[in-house]
Scaffold this motif. Sequence first.
Motif, PDB file in Angstrom:
ATOM      1  N   UNK A 129       1.006  -1.315   0.194  1.00 49.92           N
ATOM      2  CA  UNK A 129      -0.138  -0.071   0.022  1.00 49.92           C
ATOM      3  C   UNK A 129       0.766   1.369  -0.085  1.00 49.92           C
ATOM      4  N   UNK A 130       0.639   2.373  -0.987  1.00 60.13           N
ATOM      5  CA  UNK A 130       1.273   3.368  -0.866  1.00 60.13           C
ATOM      6  C   UNK A 130       0.348   4.224  -0.169  1.00 60.13           C
ATOM      7  N   UNK A 131       0.682   4.943   0.906  1.00 59.50           N
ATOM      8  CA  UNK A 131       0.130   5.780   1.851  1.00 59.50           C
ATOM      9  C   UNK A 131      -0.055   7.102   1.185  1.00 59.50           C
ATOM     10  N   UNK A 132       1.062   7.718   0.711  1.00 57.42           N
ATOM     11  CA  UNK A 132       0.970   9.113   0.140  1.00 57.42           C
ATOM     12  C   UNK A 132       1.973   9.322  -0.962  1.00 57.42           C
ATOM     13  N   UNK A 133       1.984  10.258  -1.811  1.00 58.25           N
ATOM     14  CA  UNK A 133       2.998  10.492  -2.867  1.00 58.25           C
ATOM     15  C   UNK A 133       2.469   9.916  -4.282  1.00 58.25           C
ATOM     16  N   UNK A 134       3.555  10.460  -5.046  1.00 58.91           N
ATOM     17  CA  UNK A 134       3.116   9.930  -6.494  1.00 58.91           C
ATOM     18  C   UNK A 134       4.338   9.010  -7.028  1.00 58.91           C
ATOM     19  N   UNK A 135       3.676   7.943  -7.469  1.00 59.93           N
ATOM     20  CA  UNK A 135       4.852   7.186  -8.117  1.00 59.93           C
ATOM     21  C   UNK A 135       4.422   7.084  -9.862  1.00 59.93           C
ATOM     22  N   UNK A 136       5.443   6.548 -10.653  1.00 58.65           N
ATOM     23  CA  UNK A 136       5.122   6.267 -12.049  1.00 58.65           C
ATOM     24  C   UNK A 136       5.423   4.621 -12.346  1.00 58.65           C
ATOM     25  N   UNK A 137       4.432   4.122 -12.836  1.00 59.10           N
ATOM     26  CA  UNK A 137       4.637   2.734 -13.453  1.00 59.10           C
ATOM     27  C   UNK A 137       5.709   2.943 -14.549  1.00 59.10           C
ATOM     28  N   UNK A 138       6.826   2.368 -14.598  1.00 60.28           N
ATOM     29  CA  UNK A 138       7.783   2.239 -15.571  1.00 60.28           C
ATOM     30  C   UNK A 138       7.427   1.498 -16.825  1.00 60.28           C
ATOM     31  N   UNK A 139       6.654   0.512 -16.682  1.00 62.54           N
ATOM     32  CA  UNK A 139       5.908  -0.195 -17.792  1.00 62.54           C
ATOM     33  C   UNK A 139       4.573   0.558 -18.560  1.00 62.54           C
ATOM     34  N   UNK A 140       3.984   1.196 -17.833  1.00 64.02           N
ATOM     35  CA  UNK A 140       2.704   1.931 -18.529  1.00 64.02           C
ATOM     36  C   UNK A 140       2.966   3.220 -18.731  1.00 64.02           C
ATOM     37  N   UNK A 141       4.004   4.001 -17.904  1.00 69.28           N
ATOM     38  CA  UNK A 141       4.030   5.398 -17.925  1.00 69.28           C
ATOM     39  C   UNK A 141       3.134   6.215 -17.038  1.00 69.28           C
ATOM     40  N   UNK A 142       2.205   5.536 -16.283  1.00 68.65           N
ATOM     41  CA  UNK A 142       1.015   6.051 -15.715  1.00 68.65           C
ATOM     42  C   UNK A 142       1.462   6.561 -14.499  1.00 68.65           C
ATOM     43  N   UNK A 143       0.943   7.783 -14.028  1.00 70.09           N
ATOM     44  CA  UNK A 143       1.038   8.123 -12.944  1.00 70.09           C
ATOM     45  C   UNK A 143       0.269   7.820 -11.868  1.00 70.09           C
ATOM     46  N   UNK A 144       0.508   7.551 -10.582  1.00 72.06           N
ATOM     47  CA  UNK A 144      -0.509   7.350  -9.568  1.00 72.06           C
ATOM     48  C   UNK A 144      -1.286   8.506  -9.012  1.00 72.06           C
TER      49      UNK A 144
END
Length: 65
Positions: free
Chosen positions: A28-43
């Motif tokens: 579980x990501x509690x906070x912040x933004x990550x980027x999926x390196x396979x799809x390029x999608x930002x959380x």
Amino acid sequence: TLLLGAEQAGIRLSYGCRQGICQLCRCQKISGVVKNIQTGKLSSHGVESIQTCINIPMTEVILDV
């Protein structure tokens, strides 16, 4: 990736394939933004389930591991 960063900091996280297939690194990501390196999608900024082996931090990130 978040998984590699944790390992470099001496933090052991669960993992399996390191390719985003097996889902063993999911947490579980509690906070912040990550980027999926396979799809390029930002959380979103809020709580959500992510895979540490295929996401890179875009902001400061807090994980529930």
